[in-house]
Design an enzyme around this catalytic site. Structure first.
Site, PDB file in Angstrom:
ATOM      1  N   ASP A 116       0.851  -1.176   0.000  1.00 38.04           N
ATOM      2  CA  ASP A 116       0.000   0.000   0.000  1.00 38.04           C
ATOM      3  C   ASP A 116       0.895   1.237   0.000  1.00 38.04           C
ATOM      4  O   ASP A 116       1.999   1.217   0.559  1.00 38.04           O
ATOM      5  CB  ASP A 116      -0.884   0.014   1.250  1.00 38.04           C
ATOM      6  CG  ASP A 116      -1.710  -1.251   1.388  1.00 38.04           C
ATOM      7  OD1 ASP A 116      -2.618  -1.448   0.575  1.00 38.04           O
ATOM      8  OD2 ASP A 116      -1.427  -2.043   2.306  1.00 38.04           O
TER       9      ASP A 116
ATOM     10  N   ASP B   8      -1.560  -2.762  -4.440  1.00 37.00           N
ATOM     11  CA  ASP B   8      -2.511  -3.074  -3.377  1.00 37.00           C
ATOM     12  C   ASP B   8      -3.343  -1.818  -3.121  1.00 37.00           C
ATOM     13  O   ASP B   8      -3.891  -1.253  -4.050  1.00 37.00           O
ATOM     14  CB  ASP B   8      -1.758  -3.557  -2.138  1.00 37.00           C
ATOM     15  CG  ASP B   8      -2.660  -4.304  -1.161  1.00 37.00           C
ATOM     16  OD1 ASP B   8      -3.867  -4.404  -1.413  1.00 37.00           O
ATOM     17  OD2 ASP B   8      -2.158  -4.760  -0.122  1.00 37.00           O
TER      18      ASP B   8
ATOM     19  N   ARG C 292     -13.847   0.518  -2.546  1.00 37.25           N
ATOM     20  CA  ARG C 292     -13.226   0.787  -1.252  1.00 37.25           C
ATOM     21  C   ARG C 292     -12.908   2.273  -1.080  1.00 37.25           C
ATOM     22  O   ARG C 292     -11.756   2.666  -0.984  1.00 37.25           O
ATOM     23  CB  ARG C 292     -11.965  -0.051  -1.046  1.00 37.25           C
ATOM     24  CG  ARG C 292     -12.210  -1.544  -1.070  1.00 37.25           C
ATOM     25  CD  ARG C 292     -10.952  -2.321  -0.741  1.00 37.25           C
ATOM     26  NE  ARG C 292     -11.170  -3.751  -0.866  1.00 37.25           N
ATOM     27  CZ  ARG C 292     -10.216  -4.677  -0.703  1.00 37.25           C
ATOM     28  NH1 ARG C 292      -8.987  -4.291  -0.410  1.00 37.25           N
ATOM     29  NH2 ARG C 292     -10.490  -5.961  -0.837  1.00 37.25           N
TER      30      ARG C 292
END
Length: 431
Positions: free
Chosen positions: A213, A252, A309
């Site tokens: 991330d 990610d 998300r």
């Protein structure tokens, strides 16, 4: 009550000491203001507030222009208050001398993508998890990249971009098990994984899974993420090939808040051109660490061309207000994921969606039971997003009360004004 647009900032002074770089008048002139999080500005202002490295002395104030300088300035987790100015582009995929490193430089033990694809082709390998020489070589190669790109931040730290072009390229900034951190005015671009892993049991057809991330808040408290831009940039997922019929996913998330993290405010950021963007709580089984925590505020952020998300929430009391969501023209999945025991309040947000996107799917039920959604707009018109969801997805009914009322807000803008306000002031270079 809606108030006029007015930026709130606590200015504590400026100082910069170069770490291996001469500090002259021109650099000082570009130095942005050091700001502690204003009182009442989201969850990170609770229980003592967030000041980051505001108390850093001259010996712990740095200007960095390369990976090695940044690593040294971060101090290996030392909690002494420190203020780190990032100037220009810092590429995490470089050696200690600053030489760029490619995926081939990390590969070891005979790993190659072609050999990996041949070894674990589902047509011959089947549905078992990969094992054997090529999987071992992939893991060893991945560990070499991990050592370069994951950069750990200590308590009482402020990392602040200088000017309009401060960038962390290919880096995964890790805020793990610490307290009181501020990250502002940076572009996070392309935290890519050279060695995605094939998981044949992920979904019906298997999937490629990647690490890194851009920014991770893991088990940490009092974190303010402000005026940053997150993007895949030079390496969009849409340009990646497919193997075994699945996208070769090298990214990610852009921001994750997980594993007991708490008291986080993310404000005035741009999250752009990404798939699985922002996750709050990363496991349904993490209640022991996450229940009663994961309190996060998201306000005045731009989510542009985000597939899903934005955020997906488990367990936490999450306040989502005054954000602008611009759905992609194709491939849109959802924005707000209502996960197990989540308590999301979504108020005064604005959505811009193409005709191909169904507003009923702005909300997605993931084992959650309810959210509060009030005074939101789609296309400049009021929209009861919960009613649209419940009518349009009758098998995923959700209640309308998250069970709490946010109070930590310095201002709330009318949703119709949000696209203009956020478009003008959100993102890196606009501090």
């Amino acid at each position: 009550m809606f108030r006029r647009h007015a930026r709130v900032a606590a200015v504590l002074g400026c100082a910069a000491l170069a770490l291996g770089v001469a500090q002259g008048p021109s650099a000082a002139a570009q130095t942005p203001r050091i700001g502690a999080l204003p009182a009442g500005d989201g969850w990170a202002s609770a229980d003592g507030g967030t000041t980051g490295g505001a108390k850093a002395d001259k010996a712990h104030t740095f200007t960095v222009t390369g990976r090695a300088e940044l690593v040294k300035a971060l101090g290996n987790g030392d909690p002494t208050p420190r203020l780190i100015y990032v100037k220009g582009t810092i590429d995490a995929n470089t050696d200690d001398a600053g030489k760029p490193l490619s995926c081939a430089d990390y590969a070891t033990d005979g790993y190659s993508l072609d050999a990996y694809l041949t070894a674990y082709d589902p047509a011959t390998w089947g549905k078992a998890a990969p094992s054997g020489p090529q999987e071992d070589a992939r893991a060893a190669s991945a560990a070499r990249q991990y050592e370069r790109v994951e950069l750990k931040v200590g308590s009482n730290t402020t990392i602040l971009g200088v000017g309009r072009n401060a960038k962390l390229l290919g880096a995964s900034l890790q805020i793990r098990g610490v307290d009181n951190v501020i990250v502002r005015n940076l572009t996070f671009e392309d935290a890519f994984d050279c060695f995605p892993a094939w998981d044949p049991a992920d979904g019906d057809d298997g999937n490629w899974n990647s690490e890194y991330d851009n920014l991770v808040v893991y088990g940490s408290t009092h974190v303010w993420v402000d005026h940053n831009t997150f993007t895949d940039g030079r390496r969009p997922d849409s340009a990646q090939p497919s193997y075994y019929g699945r996208l070769y996913q090298q990214h990610d998330g852009e921001l994750d808040v997980v594993r007991g993290a708490d008291l986080v405010t993310a404000s005035w950021n741009v999250f752009a051109d990404h798939d699985k963007t922002l996750m709050i709580g990363n496991s349904d089984s993490a209640g022991a660490t996450d229940r009663g925590k994961l309190r996060v505020t998201l306000h005045h952020n731009l989510f542009k061309n985000i597939v899903e998300r934005a955020p997906r929430v488990r367990f936490g009391k999450v306040d989502v207000y005054n954000n602008h969501f611009v759905a992609p023209r194709s491939g849109y999945a959802y924005s707000w994921g209502i996960g197990v025991e989540s308590q999301l309040v979504a108020e005064a947000n604005a959505f811009t969606v193409p005709s191909s996107a169904d507003p009923a799917k702005i909300i997605k039920k993931w084992k959650g039971t309810a959210l509060t959604a009030k005074n939101n707009e789609v296309g400049g018109k009021p929209a009861d997003l919960l009613a649209l969801h419940n009518a349009g997805v009758p098998d995923e009914q959700l209640g309308g009360d998250a069970g709490w009322t946010p109070s930590l807000r310095t201002r709330v803008d009318a949703p119709r004004a949000v696209p203009g306000i956020v478009g003008k002031d959100a993102g890196a270079g606009r501090l």
